[in-house]
Design an enzyme around this catalytic site. Structure first.
Site, PDB file in Angstrom:
ATOM      1  CB  SER A 183      -0.925   0.013   1.220  1.00  0.00           C
ATOM      2  OG  SER A 183      -1.611   1.257   1.264  1.00  0.00           O
ATOM      3  CE  LYS A 211     -10.373  -0.579  -2.458  1.00  0.00           C
ATOM      4  NZ  LYS A 211     -10.414   0.184  -3.710  1.00  0.00           N
ATOM      5  CG  ASP A 269     -11.894   4.656  -5.374  1.00  0.00           C
ATOM      6  OD1 ASP A 269     -10.881   5.216  -4.915  1.00  0.00           O
ATOM      7  OD2 ASP A 269     -12.034   3.414  -5.401  1.00  0.00           O
ATOM      8  N   GLY A 299     -14.723  -1.028 -18.717  1.00  0.00           N
ATOM      9  CA  GLY A 299     -14.699  -1.734 -17.439  1.00  0.00           C
ATOM     10  C   GLY A 299     -16.020  -1.594 -16.710  1.00  0.00           C
ATOM     11  N   GLY A 339     -16.072  -2.944 -13.146  1.00  0.00           N
ATOM     12  CA  GLY A 339     -15.784  -3.372 -11.783  1.00  0.00           C
ATOM     13  C   GLY A 339     -16.068  -2.233 -10.812  1.00  0.00           C
TER      14      GLY A 339
HETATM   15  P1  NAP Z   1     -12.281  -5.224 -10.679  1.00  0.00           P
HETATM   16  O1  NAP Z   1     -13.503  -4.927  -9.898  1.00  0.00           O
HETATM   17  O2  NAP Z   1     -11.592  -6.536 -10.491  1.00  0.00           O
HETATM   18  O3  NAP Z   1     -12.644  -5.044 -12.236  1.00  0.00           O
HETATM   19  C1  NAP Z   1     -11.729  -5.417 -13.237  1.00  0.00           C
HETATM   20  C2  NAP Z   1     -12.232  -4.944 -14.576  1.00  0.00           C
HETATM   21  O4  NAP Z   1     -11.264  -5.276 -15.589  1.00  0.00           O
HETATM   22  C3  NAP Z   1     -13.550  -5.599 -15.003  1.00  0.00           C
HETATM   23  O5  NAP Z   1     -14.276  -4.688 -15.758  1.00  0.00           O
HETATM   24  C4  NAP Z   1     -13.049  -6.774 -15.837  1.00  0.00           C
HETATM   25  O6  NAP Z   1     -14.000  -7.236 -16.780  1.00  0.00           O
HETATM   26  C5  NAP Z   1     -11.903  -6.121 -16.561  1.00  0.00           C
HETATM   27  N1  NAP Z   1     -10.961  -7.138 -17.071  1.00  0.00           N
HETATM   28  C6  NAP Z   1     -10.093  -7.862 -16.341  1.00  0.00           C
HETATM   29  N2  NAP Z   1      -9.406  -8.708 -17.153  1.00  0.00           N
HETATM   30  C7  NAP Z   1      -9.876  -8.502 -18.410  1.00  0.00           C
HETATM   31  C8  NAP Z   1      -9.561  -9.063 -19.676  1.00  0.00           C
HETATM   32  N3  NAP Z   1      -8.611 -10.012 -19.823  1.00  0.00           N
HETATM   33  N4  NAP Z   1     -10.210  -8.606 -20.765  1.00  0.00           N
HETATM   34  C9  NAP Z   1     -11.166  -7.636 -20.635  1.00  0.00           C
HETATM   35  N5  NAP Z   1     -11.507  -7.068 -19.465  1.00  0.00           N
HETATM   36  C10 NAP Z   1     -10.866  -7.504 -18.358  1.00  0.00           C
HETATM   37  O7  NAP Z   1     -11.144  -4.122 -10.414  1.00  0.00           O
HETATM   38  P2  NAP Z   1     -11.358  -2.588  -9.996  1.00  0.00           P
HETATM   39  O8  NAP Z   1     -11.292  -2.476  -8.520  1.00  0.00           O
HETATM   40  O9  NAP Z   1     -12.555  -2.068 -10.705  1.00  0.00           O
HETATM   41  O10 NAP Z   1     -10.000  -1.929 -10.568  1.00  0.00           O
HETATM   42  C11 NAP Z   1      -9.768  -1.821 -11.953  1.00  0.00           C
HETATM   43  C12 NAP Z   1      -8.438  -1.088 -12.173  1.00  0.00           C
HETATM   44  O11 NAP Z   1      -8.524   0.238 -11.662  1.00  0.00           O
HETATM   45  C13 NAP Z   1      -7.249  -1.733 -11.446  1.00  0.00           C
HETATM   46  O12 NAP Z   1      -6.134  -1.697 -12.301  1.00  0.00           O
HETATM   47  C14 NAP Z   1      -7.014  -0.835 -10.259  1.00  0.00           C
HETATM   48  O13 NAP Z   1      -5.650  -0.795  -9.863  1.00  0.00           O
HETATM   49  C15 NAP Z   1      -7.414   0.522 -10.831  1.00  0.00           C
HETATM   50  N6  NAP Z   1      -7.851   1.464  -9.782  1.00  0.00           N
HETATM   51  C16 NAP Z   1      -7.175   2.641  -9.693  1.00  0.00           C
HETATM   52  C17 NAP Z   1      -7.557   3.549  -8.723  1.00  0.00           C
HETATM   53  C18 NAP Z   1      -6.793   4.848  -8.601  1.00  0.00           C
HETATM   54  O14 NAP Z   1      -6.887   5.493  -7.558  1.00  0.00           O
HETATM   55  N7  NAP Z   1      -6.093   5.263  -9.633  1.00  0.00           N
HETATM   56  C19 NAP Z   1      -8.619   3.280  -7.862  1.00  0.00           C
HETATM   57  C20 NAP Z   1      -9.305   2.050  -7.989  1.00  0.00           C
HETATM   58  C21 NAP Z   1      -8.886   1.144  -8.962  1.00  0.00           C
HETATM   59  P3  NAP Z   1     -15.035  -8.411 -16.366  1.00  0.00           P
HETATM   60  O15 NAP Z   1     -16.161  -7.723 -15.644  1.00  0.00           O
HETATM   61  O16 NAP Z   1     -15.438  -9.004 -17.671  1.00  0.00           O
HETATM   62  O17 NAP Z   1     -14.280  -9.374 -15.486  1.00  0.00           O
END
Ligand code: NAP
Length: 301
Positions: free
Chosen positions: A39, A90, A127, A153, A155
């Site tokens: 973290s 979370k 967020d 996305g 998620g």
């Molecule tokens: P999550 O809930 O696990 O969602 C992952 C997303 O990526 C889903 O939409 C998933 O699609 C898609 N995905 C994963 N593998 C894939 C593939 N091979 N082909 C197509 N789509 C794929 O994760 P999250 O918490 O939303 O986070 C997503 C990203 O945002 C991460 O990289 C995280 O580090 C980043 N993030 C950044 C911040 C920041 O402060 N900058 C904050 C939060 C998150 P499916 O639904 O089809 O599985």
């Protein structure tokens, strides 16, 4: 891409050179995760505590999933003013606190918990705030009225992004996700359109903003495959992935002249509301802070 976007601004090696000593009255906060060693939050909050000379501490709390509820319930009794919550807690935090705000409920995750004066646990999700603050500062020329947005996305992060864009007044949001059912769920909640994943490149036609909220392009994940041919030259491109800071889609968009915004600023801005509530100062996100946290990210590998 500018050095600003890459977080390469010069900085002191250890952040602000202000006293780090704490007294017996120090306010206590931290981040709960499992594992938690990766973290960046202790580095980030520690920077601000030193920067503002605050009598407080922000510590990493490595808590196993089976211990999470007990640890949460102990926080008020231990005098904590609040905590951040990271993976894998979370979602479980939603049902473990005394109350959550509407945004956290909709996003389905809590990332910030305030301990109230009565010793209750108030959960929220910052967020959406972090995303929009980063976008506004990174691309001041972007306005909600400029046109549609595409969000890749569906998620937790995408839900926060979509909520923020809807609140900002974007009238047309197009969501593309590999699993279309998840895109439909978000679209229904915020009144957005769903685009089949295979049609994501064509969906860029006429947009003013593209956001990657998948984890594609992240270290250890496959690259984001996206044709930018239909992307208007004036469109802003934001990738919320911050490891690496310069993702493939940002590099490709910057090369064709689009304004790009990286994901590190979202991480920094989402931390502000917690810090403000716990330590009494709305902290600034500066170039020096970006560079300081960026070095922590680089050292983490
Ligand atoms: P999550 O809930 O696990 O969602 C992952 C997303 O990526 C889903 O939409 C998933 O699609 C898609 N995905 C994963 N593998 C894939 C593939 N091979 N082909 C197509 N789509 C794929 O994760 P999250 O918490 O939303 O986070 C997503 C990203 O945002 C991460 O990289 C995280 O580090 C980043 N993030 C950044 C911040 C920041 O402060 N900058 C904050 C939060 C998150 P499916 O639904 O089809 O599985």
């Amino acid at each position: 891409m500018s050095t600003r976007a890459l977080g390469h601004a010069p900085s002191n090696a250890n952040g602000p050179g202000l006293p780090g000593a704490i007294s017996g009255r120090a306010k206590l906060a931290g981040v709960i995760g499992w594992p938690v060693a990766h973290s960046l939050s202790p580095r980030l909050h520690g920077y601000w505590l030193r920067r503002y000379g605050i009598d407080g501490a922000y510590v990493p709390l490595a808590v196993r999933p089976e211990d999470f509820v007990n640890v949460l319930n102990a926080l008020p009794r231990m005098g904590f003013v609040g905590v951040n919550v990271t993976l894998p807690h979370k979602e479980s935090a939603l049902g473990a606190v005394d109350g959550v705000d509407a945004t956290a409920q909709e996003i389905g995750a809590v990332n910030t918990i305030d301990v109230t004066a009565e010793g209750r646990l108030a959960g929220r999700n910052t967020d959406a705030f972090g995303f929009i603050e980063n976008l506004k500062r990174g691309a001041p020329e972007w306005e909600a009225s400029l046109g549609p947005a595409v969000v890749l996305g569906a998620g937790g992060a995408a839900r926060a992004v979509c909520r923020a864009l809807a609140d900002a007044g974007v009238s047309e949001i197009r969501i593309a996700n590999r699993t279309i059912a998840r895109a439909r769920t978000i679209a229904k909640a915020i009144g957005a359109n769903v685009v089949p994943w295979d049609e994501r490149s064509a969906a860029l036609e006429g947009i003013a903003l593209l956001v990657n909220a998948t984890n594609l392009g992240m270290e250890g994940k496959p690259p984001l495959e996206l044709g930018l041919g239909a992307l208007p030259a004036r469109a802003v491109v934001n990738d919320i992935v911050y490891n690496p800071i310069e993702t493939g889609v940002l590099r490709a968009a910057a090369a064709r002249g689009n304004v790009v915004v990286d994901g590190l600023g979202m991480l920094l801005h989402q931390a502000r509301p917690g810090f403000a509530a716990w330590f009494g100062t709305d902290p600034e996100v500066t170039e020096d802070l970006r560079a300081f946290v960026f070095r922590g990210l680089a050292a983490r590998g």
